[in-house]
Design an enzyme around this catalytic site. Structure first.
Site, PDB file in Angstrom:
ATOM      1  N   SER A 101      -8.293  -7.579  -1.434  1.00  0.00           N
ATOM      2  CA  SER A 101      -9.236  -7.380  -0.322  1.00  0.00           C
ATOM      3  C   SER A 101     -10.442  -8.276  -0.554  1.00  0.00           C
ATOM      4  O   SER A 101     -10.790  -8.574  -1.702  1.00  0.00           O
ATOM      5  CB  SER A 101      -9.684  -5.914  -0.276  1.00  0.00           C
TER       6      SER A 101
ATOM      7  N   TYR B 118     -13.007   0.921  -5.327  1.00  0.00           N
ATOM      8  CA  TYR B 118     -11.930   0.174  -4.665  1.00  0.00           C
ATOM      9  C   TYR B 118     -12.105  -1.333  -4.895  1.00  0.00           C
ATOM     10  O   TYR B 118     -11.157  -2.040  -5.256  1.00  0.00           O
ATOM     11  CB  TYR B 118     -11.968   0.536  -3.180  1.00  0.00           C
TER      12      TYR B 118
HETATM   13  N1  LIG Z   1      -6.858  -2.606   6.715  1.00  0.00           N
HETATM   14  C1  LIG Z   1      -7.786  -3.338   6.177  1.00  0.00           C
HETATM   15  O1  LIG Z   1      -8.839  -3.593   6.796  1.00  0.00           O
HETATM   16  C2  LIG Z   1      -7.580  -3.941   4.794  1.00  0.00           C
HETATM   17  C3  LIG Z   1      -8.525  -4.871   4.345  1.00  0.00           C
HETATM   18  C4  LIG Z   1      -8.373  -5.448   3.087  1.00  0.00           C
HETATM   19  C5  LIG Z   1      -7.302  -5.081   2.291  1.00  0.00           C
HETATM   20  N2  LIG Z   1      -6.403  -4.173   2.729  1.00  0.00           N
HETATM   21  C6  LIG Z   1      -5.304  -3.801   1.823  1.00  0.00           C
HETATM   22  O2  LIG Z   1      -4.068  -3.926   2.497  1.00  0.00           O
HETATM   23  C7  LIG Z   1      -3.148  -2.944   1.994  1.00  0.00           C
HETATM   24  C8  LIG Z   1      -2.590  -2.132   3.158  1.00  0.00           C
HETATM   25  O3  LIG Z   1      -3.667  -1.528   3.840  1.00  0.00           O
HETATM   26  P1  LIG Z   1      -3.471  -0.855   5.282  1.00  0.00           P
HETATM   27  O4  LIG Z   1      -4.787  -0.927   5.945  1.00  0.00           O
HETATM   28  O5  LIG Z   1      -2.265  -1.401   5.943  1.00  0.00           O
HETATM   29  O6  LIG Z   1      -3.237   0.678   4.828  1.00  0.00           O
HETATM   30  P2  LIG Z   1      -2.454   1.900   5.547  1.00  0.00           P
HETATM   31  O7  LIG Z   1      -2.361   1.670   7.000  1.00  0.00           O
HETATM   32  O8  LIG Z   1      -3.101   3.163   5.058  1.00  0.00           O
HETATM   33  O9  LIG Z   1      -1.015   1.808   4.870  1.00  0.00           O
HETATM   34  C9  LIG Z   1      -0.924   1.999   3.474  1.00  0.00           C
HETATM   35  C10 LIG Z   1       0.525   2.052   3.043  1.00  0.00           C
HETATM   36  O10 LIG Z   1       0.557   2.285   1.609  1.00  0.00           O
HETATM   37  C11 LIG Z   1       1.229   3.530   1.343  1.00  0.00           C
HETATM   38  N3  LIG Z   1       0.578   4.184   0.209  1.00  0.00           N
HETATM   39  C12 LIG Z   1      -0.738   4.480   0.072  1.00  0.00           C
HETATM   40  N4  LIG Z   1      -0.950   5.109  -1.100  1.00  0.00           N
HETATM   41  C13 LIG Z   1       0.260   5.198  -1.720  1.00  0.00           C
HETATM   42  C14 LIG Z   1       0.704   5.771  -2.947  1.00  0.00           C
HETATM   43  N5  LIG Z   1      -0.135   6.403  -3.790  1.00  0.00           N
HETATM   44  N6  LIG Z   1       2.011   5.676  -3.260  1.00  0.00           N
HETATM   45  C15 LIG Z   1       2.888   5.074  -2.418  1.00  0.00           C
HETATM   46  N7  LIG Z   1       2.531   4.521  -1.246  1.00  0.00           N
HETATM   47  C16 LIG Z   1       1.231   4.599  -0.901  1.00  0.00           C
HETATM   48  C17 LIG Z   1       1.124   4.323   2.654  1.00  0.00           C
HETATM   49  O11 LIG Z   1       2.157   5.283   2.817  1.00  0.00           O
HETATM   50  P3  LIG Z   1       1.957   6.848   2.395  1.00  0.00           P
HETATM   51  O12 LIG Z   1       0.576   7.250   2.799  1.00  0.00           O
HETATM   52  O13 LIG Z   1       3.061   7.582   3.097  1.00  0.00           O
HETATM   53  O14 LIG Z   1       2.145   6.887   0.911  1.00  0.00           O
HETATM   54  C18 LIG Z   1       1.284   3.202   3.688  1.00  0.00           C
HETATM   55  O15 LIG Z   1       2.636   2.835   3.821  1.00  0.00           O
HETATM   56  C19 LIG Z   1      -3.917  -2.121   0.964  1.00  0.00           C
HETATM   57  O16 LIG Z   1      -3.647  -2.590  -0.335  1.00  0.00           O
HETATM   58  C20 LIG Z   1      -5.363  -2.359   1.341  1.00  0.00           C
HETATM   59  O17 LIG Z   1      -6.221  -2.224   0.224  1.00  0.00           O
HETATM   60  C21 LIG Z   1      -6.524  -3.575   3.965  1.00  0.00           C
END
Ligand SMILES: NC(=O)c1ccc[n+]([C@@H]2O[C@H](COP(=O)([O-])OP(=O)(O)OC[C@H]3O[C@@H](n4cnc5c(N)ncnc54)[C@H](OP(=O)(O)O)[C@@H]3O)[C@@H](O)[C@H]2O)c1
Length: 266
Positions: A146, A159
């Site tokens: 991130s 984080y």
């Molecule tokens: N969205 C943003 O603005 C953003 C910005 C920078 C970086 N990121 C990074 O991008 C990645 C995805 O983010 P997102 O926004 O797409 O998140 P999201 O919509 O919450 O999706 C997260 C995914 O990870 C799984 N997950 C979370 N905790 C887990 C655990 N303990 N064990 C197994 N699976 C787990 C969730 O499924 P379950 O809940 O069913 O386990 C879901 O499939 C992350 O690494 C995040 O830090 C996101």
């Protein structure tokens, strides 16, 4: 020499493990890799109906040693080997929810959960899957970090520090495995419109219903990207699908920011 043609089936024959593929960025990556012909295994704690038929889901909590081992063993059993690993699970739903009262409100438990899911899960999965890549003398790992790793924010110290550790680790790992033709690169998204981002916006502002959309809009404005619009999960999937392809054969040990130009530093 690698094939430099951009084709919709450019990943045919590749075997991929993508963590956190049931929502948001992970789901977009899973769909893109599968559409390009890769055999894909993904994981999450909860089931979903949104995955393409060809994709296999392994339910596992990746914040635990057992969860990561279960995913690695099952994926190797299903795929018979692995060419692509995308460590994406984490973010707000994985211990990265903002703590609005700042550093003093971040308990040992909050720090531990953030590191377990946003850093150690990737380290553990790489350790389990890299030996098969090293043996076959090919493979590629993508760590989804991130921009917070480079722009610390009071409510997200746990984080951001976990993601910064992931970036540092990935650079060192890339050097270590490069002699075996295994590549490791990191992607740093800024704000991306996912279910997690909606959750964070509502958490920060206490907004509900349509007010939640206004809160998301405010967060995007506050990030200050000079490019108009927002970054979508499919934008990140585009970058990842390039980095895992043979067209990126000379790219390793790099970090790729995708944030509409928001990060201020060079
Ligand atoms: N969205 C943003 O603005 C953003 C910005 C920078 C970086 N990121 C990074 O991008 C990645 C995805 O983010 P997102 O926004 O797409 O998140 P999201 O919509 O919450 O999706 C997260 C995914 O990870 C799984 N997950 C979370 N905790 C887990 C655990 N303990 N064990 C197994 N699976 C787990 C969730 O499924 P379950 O809940 O069913 O386990 C879901 O499939 C992350 O690494 C995040 O830090 C996101």
């Amino acid at each position: 020499m690698s094939d430099s043609t951009i084709t919709p089936t450019g990943l045919r024959g590749k075997r991929a493990v993508v963590t956190g593929g049931t929502r948001g960025i992970g789901l977009a990556i899973v769909r893109r890799l599968a559409a390009q012909g890769a055999a894909v295994v993904t994981s999450a704690r909860k089931e979903t109906d949104d995955l393409p038929d060809s994709v296999r889901l392994v339910t596992a909590d990746l914040s635990t040693r057992e969860g990561v081992a279960h995913l690695a063993d099952t994926a190797l059993g299903i795929l018979g080997g692995v060419d692509i690993v995308v460590n994406n699970a984490g973010g707000a739903s994985g211990g990265g929810m903002p703590h609005l009262e700042g550093y003093a409100s971040l308990s040992d438990e909050a720090w531990t959960e953030a590191f377990m899911t946003n850093c150690l899960a990737a380290v553990r999965l790489d350790r389990a899957l890299l030996p098969s890549m090293i043996e076959q003398r090919s493979g590629v790992v993508i760590e989804i970090a991130s921009t917070v790793a480079r722009r610390p924010a009071g409510a997200l110290l746990h984080y951001g520090a976990a993601k910064a550790a992931l970036v540092n680790y990935a650079k060192g790992l890339a050097t270590e495995v490069a002699p075996y033709d295994v590549r490791v690169n990191t992607v740093l998204p800024g704000l991306v419109r996912t279910p997690a981002m909606d959750l964070v916006a509502r958490h920060i502002t206490g907004a509900t219903g349509e007010d939640g959309d206004a809160a998301v809009h405010m967060m995007v404005q506050a990030e200050g990207a000079p490019l108009p619009g927002t970054t979508e999960p499919e934008d990140v999937a585009d970058l990842v699908s390039f980095l895992v392809s043979d067209r990126a054969a000379r790219i390793t040990g790099t970090t790729h920011v995708i944030d509409g130009g928001a990060l201020p530093q060079v």
